[in-house]
Motif scaffolding. Structure first.
Motif, PDB file in Angstrom:
ATOM      1  N   VAL A 269      52.504   3.423  98.625  1.00 18.98           N
ATOM      2  CA  VAL A 269      53.886   3.598  98.161  1.00 18.98           C
ATOM      3  C   VAL A 269      54.495   4.805  98.864  1.00 18.98           C
ATOM      4  O   VAL A 269      53.858   5.856  98.985  1.00 18.98           O
TER       5      VAL A 269
ATOM      6  N   VAL B  65      54.036   8.957  98.159  1.00 16.24           N
ATOM      7  CA  VAL B  65      52.721   9.364  97.690  1.00 16.24           C
ATOM      8  C   VAL B  65      52.025  10.105  98.821  1.00 16.24           C
ATOM      9  O   VAL B  65      51.849   9.575  99.913  1.00 16.24           O
TER      10      VAL B  65
ATOM     11  N   ALA C 299      48.308   1.904  95.459  1.00 10.11           N
ATOM     12  CA  ALA C 299      49.028   3.103  95.013  1.00 10.11           C
ATOM     13  C   ALA C 299      49.317   4.047  96.167  1.00 10.11           C
ATOM     14  O   ALA C 299      50.401   4.628  96.257  1.00 10.11           O
TER      15      ALA C 299
ATOM     16  N   CYS D  87      47.527  11.326  91.188  1.00 14.15           N
ATOM     17  CA  CYS D  87      48.008  11.378  92.573  1.00 14.15           C
ATOM     18  C   CYS D  87      48.803  12.648  92.849  1.00 14.15           C
ATOM     19  O   CYS D  87      49.229  13.351  91.942  1.00 14.15           O
TER      20      CYS D  87
ATOM     21  N   ILE E 246      50.432   6.609  85.375  1.00 12.09           N
ATOM     22  CA  ILE E 246      50.512   7.451  86.565  1.00 12.09           C
ATOM     23  C   ILE E 246      50.510   8.915  86.119  1.00 12.09           C
ATOM     24  O   ILE E 246      51.319   9.320  85.296  1.00 12.09           O
TER      25      ILE E 246
ATOM     26  N   MET F 282      54.857   2.661  91.995  1.00  9.65           N
ATOM     27  CA  MET F 282      53.398   2.593  91.984  1.00  9.65           C
ATOM     28  C   MET F 282      52.907   1.649  90.892  1.00  9.65           C
ATOM     29  O   MET F 282      52.023   0.817  91.141  1.00  9.65           O
TER      30      MET F 282
END
Length: 141
Positions: free
Chosen positions: A36, A39, A33, A78, A114, A93
């Motif tokens: 990506v 992020v 994750a 995130c 997410i 993600m």
């Protein structure tokens, strides 16, 4: 003897069983994750922040894995960079996490949720004080 929390992978041959700890899957998910584009980072707990402060990486932070009747479900919390398409990054993600877990463990995730906790603005460059306040030779004498 395997613990009830560990995941046992069914194998077709009789060589033995493969047992994977949930923490291993959380680390795989956290790394996939965070790689990506767009992020900024993953949300961690106080313990994660202390661990990182002491020099160890906490790759599983912001990842919460749960086993249900349908299968494994994961929630990812995130921070994203400002100026990116949130749905595009979130879909990327989900796709990358699902692929990496399937590739590395042969476990198919049922859900990849997410949760975007915040958007982090760009850091402004530090001003150059020598440019802002040039020293004149006559003033200091």
């Amino acid at each position: 003897m395997t613990d009830e929390k560990n995941l046992v992978i069914n194998t077709k041959d009789a060589l033995g069983e493969i047992v994977i700890a949930p923490e291993v899957i959380e680390v795989i998910i956290g790394i996939a994750a965070s790689k990506v584009d767009g992020v900024y980072g993953m949300r961690g707990t106080f313990a994660n922040n202390v661990t990182e402060f002491l020099g160890r990486a906490a790759h599983g932070k912001g990842v919460f894995l749960r086993a249900e009747e349908e299968g494994l479900k994961v929630d990812i919390y995130c921070y994203l960079n400002y100026g990116i398409s949130v749905p595009k990054v979130a879909l990327e993600m989900q796709d990358r996490v699902k692929q990496q877990v399937l590739f590395m463990t042969d476990i198919d995730l049922v859900e990849v949720n997410i949760h975007v906790v915040a958007v982090v603005p760009e850091k402004l460059p530090e001003p150059d004080f020598d440019e802002l306040f040039p020293e004149e030779e006559g003033e200091n004498e």
